[in-house]
Design a protein around this motif. Structure first.
Motif, PDB file in Angstrom:
ATOM      1  N   ASP A   1       0.835  -1.131   0.065  1.00  0.00           N
ATOM      2  CA  ASP A   1      -0.040   0.148   0.082  1.00  0.00           C
ATOM      3  C   ASP A   1       0.779   1.103  -0.045  1.00  0.00           C
ATOM      4  O   ASP A   1       1.760   1.242   1.052  1.00  0.00           O
TER       5      ASP A   1
ATOM      6  N   GLU B   1       1.556   3.181   2.912  1.00  0.00           N
ATOM      7  CA  GLU B   1       2.233   2.701   4.175  1.00  0.00           C
ATOM      8  C   GLU B   1       3.778   2.968   4.129  1.00  0.00           C
ATOM      9  O   GLU B   1       4.401   2.799   5.124  1.00  0.00           O
TER      10      GLU B   1
ATOM     11  N   HIS C   1      -2.553   9.871  -2.506  1.00  0.00           N
ATOM     12  CA  HIS C   1      -2.342   8.270  -2.100  1.00  0.00           C
ATOM     13  C   HIS C   1      -1.167   7.883  -1.310  1.00  0.00           C
ATOM     14  O   HIS C   1      -1.001   6.716  -0.890  1.00  0.00           O
ATOM     15  N   THR C   2      -0.364   8.879  -0.798  1.00  0.00           N
ATOM     16  CA  THR C   2       0.711   8.519   0.072  1.00  0.00           C
ATOM     17  C   THR C   2       0.945   9.502   1.320  1.00  0.00           C
ATOM     18  O   THR C   2       0.213  10.357   1.251  1.00  0.00           O
TER      19      THR C   2
ATOM     20  N   ARG D   1      -7.132  -0.272  -7.106  1.00  0.00           N
ATOM     21  CA  ARG D   1      -7.907   0.457  -6.130  1.00  0.00           C
ATOM     22  C   ARG D   1      -7.286   1.707  -6.422  1.00  0.00           C
ATOM     23  O   ARG D   1      -8.004   3.131  -6.221  1.00  0.00           O
TER      24      ARG D   1
END
Length: 349
Positions: A13, A16, A41-42, A294
């Motif tokens: 992910d 993470e 997303h990060t 996703r």
């Protein structure tokens, strides 16, 4: 047909990954998508923008929440608040700009194509190893979940011995083709802009399938623009017992698909295979599909940045998914294709 269960991707992910403080060198179109992907997303932090245009730097920083701007690339790479630099300038300038960052002790992510040619790539590899930092090509497809599905299918031998690889990336540029694509001084032409994706896909398949990593043969044909850069290229590349048929063009649109054919079955990557995509595997009368992305579209750029941050935290100085030696080999193949097609950039030997 009976279902075939495909392996799940091992892709972590991106949220993470441990955060790094990033600076962008030369904010432009792709850098905007990259910055958006990081934000959405990060946990990576965009702290600085470096541009020779103060107006562009300020506008980009405002749009993407960067904390500071620098009006020279030297100031950006010397910023002590920057851990890693994303080089997003035209690939004609990647060597010089990446060297600036490497010599400043920064980890560096270099937009594809990595450099104009293999000789420049080797210079960067030497500089990175001397500095003891992580240098990585921003070939984002290597880090996408569907690519790891393909990788696992090949590593597990599900489709048997690989004998054929196909990949294409053609876009009809029309009358509004970006000027940089036609400019030899900017390393223009379709091969380094779009064709680098099929080249990297074929090399990735060869690695995962245990084929030769250095091509055993290269045959290329193409057509040139009036400015002397490549407008369309077809190449057949030998990897020992397997052959790859690759195509790229700015004259006509293609499906942007990729396939791998083995002695037991085949792998098909959906249209637009260079962004997060689906995968279908057929073995005999069994078929399996995977399409659990996703993150979609340019959002997939987040995976490469997250991978670099993870590798830095692990103390790595090379990417296990696209080692620097493989990047150099891919550019050696591109050099040979350009030689056969007849494209030479200013200043090249």
């Amino acid at each position: 047909m009976p279902d075939l269960t495909l392996p799940e991707p091992r892709t972590p992910d991106p949220a993470e990954a441990p955060p790094l403080r990033w600076g962008i060198l030369a904010p432009g179109h792709i850098a905007g998508h990259w910055a958006t992907a990081l934000r959405e997303h990060t946990r990576q932090r965009l702290v600085a923008i470096g541009s020779r245009s103060p107006e562009r730097a300020a506008a980009f920083a405002s749009a993407h929440g960067a904390e500071r701007v620098h009006t020279s690339y030297e100031a950006l790479v010397d910023d002590p608040a920057v851990d890693a630099v994303y080089v997003a300038s035209p690939h004609s300038h990647h060597r010089d700009h990446a060297l600036l960052a490497l010599r400043a002790g920064k980890h560096v992510l270099v937009e594809k194509a990595f450099t104009r040619n293999a000789a420049e790539a080797r210079e960067l590899v030497v500089a990175a190893r001397e500095a003891g930092v992580l240098l990585m090509e921003a070939m984002w497809t290597r880090y996408l979940p569907h690519t790891d599905v393909v990788r696992r299918v090949l590593e597990d031998g599900l489709v048997g011995q690989v004998h054929r690889i196909t990949a294409d990336y053609g876009v009809r540029a029309g009358p509004d083709v970006p000027p940089r694509l036609l400019d030899p001084a900017l390393a223009g032409g379709v091969l380094l802009d779009l064709g680098i994706y099929p080249l990297s896909f074929a090399s990735a398949v060869a690695r995962a399938a245990g084929l030769l990593l250095r091509p055993s043969s290269v045959q290329a044909a193409g057509s040139l623009t009036t400015t002397g850069v490549d407008a369309q290229v077809s190449a057949q590349i030998g990897y020992g017992v397997a052959q790859a048929q690759l195509f790229t063009s700015m004259l006509t649109a293609s499906g942007h698909t990729a396939q791998v054919y083995g002695s037991l079955g085949r792998i098909e990557v959906d249209e637009r295979c260079y962004v997060p995509a689906g995968v279908t595997v057929t073995v005999g009368d069994r078929t399996g599909t995977w399409d659990a992305n996703r993150v979609h579209g340019y959002g997939g750029l987040c995976f490469q940045a997250a991978a670099l941050a993870t590798y830095v935290a692990e103390g790595r100085t090379d990417s296990p998914l696209l080692p620097l030696d493989e990047t150099v080999t891919i550019l050696e193949t591109a050099d040979e294709i350009r030689r056969q097609v007849g494209v030479v950039y200013p200043g090249e030997a």
